[in-house]
Design a protein around this motif. Structure first.
Motif, short mmCIF file in Angstrom:
data_model
loop_
_atom_site.label_atom_id
_atom_site.label_comp_id
_atom_site.label_asym_id
_atom_site.label_seq_id
_atom_site.Cartn_x
_atom_site.Cartn_y
_atom_site.Cartn_z
N ARG A 29 19.74 23.66 62.77
CA ARG A 29 20.32 24.21 63.99
C ARG A 29 21.64 24.87 63.68
O ARG A 29 22.23 24.67 62.61
N ASP A 30 22.12 25.67 64.64
CA ASP A 30 23.45 26.26 64.54
C ASP A 30 24.51 25.25 64.95
O ASP A 30 24.29 24.45 65.88
N ILE A 31 25.65 25.31 64.29
CA ILE A 31 26.80 24.49 64.68
C ILE A 31 27.56 25.22 65.77
O ILE A 31 27.79 26.43 65.67
N THR A 32 27.99 24.52 66.81
CA THR A 32 28.70 25.14 67.92
C THR A 32 30.17 24.71 67.94
O THR A 32 30.55 23.74 67.28
N LEU A 33 30.95 25.43 68.71
CA LEU A 33 32.36 25.06 68.87
C LEU A 33 32.49 23.70 69.55
O LEU A 33 33.40 22.92 69.22
#
Length: 289
Positions: A205-209
């Motif tokens: 998955r993408d890492i988010t802020l």
């Protein structure tokens, strides 16, 4: 809308101090030279030395096909993934000086395919193709305008347009990686785009802020941007940021670009012309935790 466009046009036309323009142009030249020097020695990234990166001179400059990459000695992330250069060339063709290094995220053969890696690789390739197509069209448009206004082949001489694709790994852990891909076009019009990728490879998955900063990430980021803008204005002695009511910065959101530095802090990235006059270039604001 017309009033907004006129206000922004007036803001863009505000004279920029000569010393800033000189500094920006010098930075472009230094960056270009640094990139050329780096491309002529073994590729070194924060991930380590990629001793087996493939270097291919593409005669026809058709970079759409996927080239095989020698990856046996490329450092891997947690033994499962690797980021490597899948195509690289430095050549001049038809008045365009290409300096290109394209990355790809690959899963080890022992693990299942990664959906996030496949998506990122396809996105990067699509952007590379679009960048090359636009650069060629921009160069053709420039030549057409040059000759239409009385220019000659002799006057055009050996002028070239620089086209750059490069990447840099900003940070890594055993299961995550953060890297940026830069697209540059220079001489005819110096402009640059930067795309950031922050991948949690273990969870695909993408890492988010929000992952990095918690539920108050919007407020934390906004405070960091405003403080960064104020510090830059004080350092430069003038303000080239757009006012909020004229399209300038108001708030971050889920689409705000960022990478993760070696300290594990997000660094917010704003494209050219998005919150400031074009001479400011790409703007970055670290969010220290």
């Amino acid at each position: 809308m017309k009033e907004f466009d006129k206000a922004r046009e007036n803001y863009e036309s505000t004279p920029i101090p000569e010393e800033l323009n000189d500094r920006v142009q010098a930075g472009i030249r230094q960056g270009r030279e640094a990139h050329r020097r780096a491309s002529r020695r073994p590729l070194v990234r924060t991930l380590g030395t990629c001793a087996a990166c493939l270097a291919v001179l593409v005669g026809a400059l058709n970079i759409s096909p996927t080239f095989a990459a020698a990856a046996s000695d490329v450092p891997v992330l947690g033994g499962l993934f690797q980021v490597l250069t899948v195509r690289s060339y430095d050549t001049v063709r038809d008045g365009i000086d290409y300096d290109v290094s394209v990355p790809e995220v690959e899963a080890d053969s022992a693990v299942a395919d990664s959906a996030v890696a496949d998506r990122i690789n396809a996105e990067i390739q699509e952007r590379v193709d679009a960048h090359m197509e636009k650069a060629q069209q921009d160069w053709e448009d420039y030549q057409e305008a040059f000759f239409a206004t009385g220019g000659t082949e002799e006057q055009l001489g050996d002028r070239k347009m620089d086209v750059i694709v490069d990447y840099e790994i900003k940070s890594q852990t055993d299961t995550t990686v953060s890297f940026v891909v830069d697209f540059g076009e220079g001489w005819v019009a110096a402009n640059q785009q930067r795309f950031c990728y922050n991948l949690d490879l273990e969870n695909d998955r993408d890492i988010t802020l929000e992952d990095l900063l918690g539920e108050n990430w919007v407020e934390i980021c906004n405070d960091a941007v405003k403080a960064g803008m104020a510090a830059q204005i004080e350092a430069d002695g003038f303000d080239y940021f757009f006012p909020a009511e004229q399209g300038g910065f108001t708030t971050v959101d889920e689409t705000t670009s960022f990478y993760i530095n070696e300290n594990g802090d997000p660094v917010l990235v704003f494209p050219e012309y998005s919150i400031a006059a074009g001479v400011a270039g790409i703007l970055e604001f670290p969010v220290e935790q």
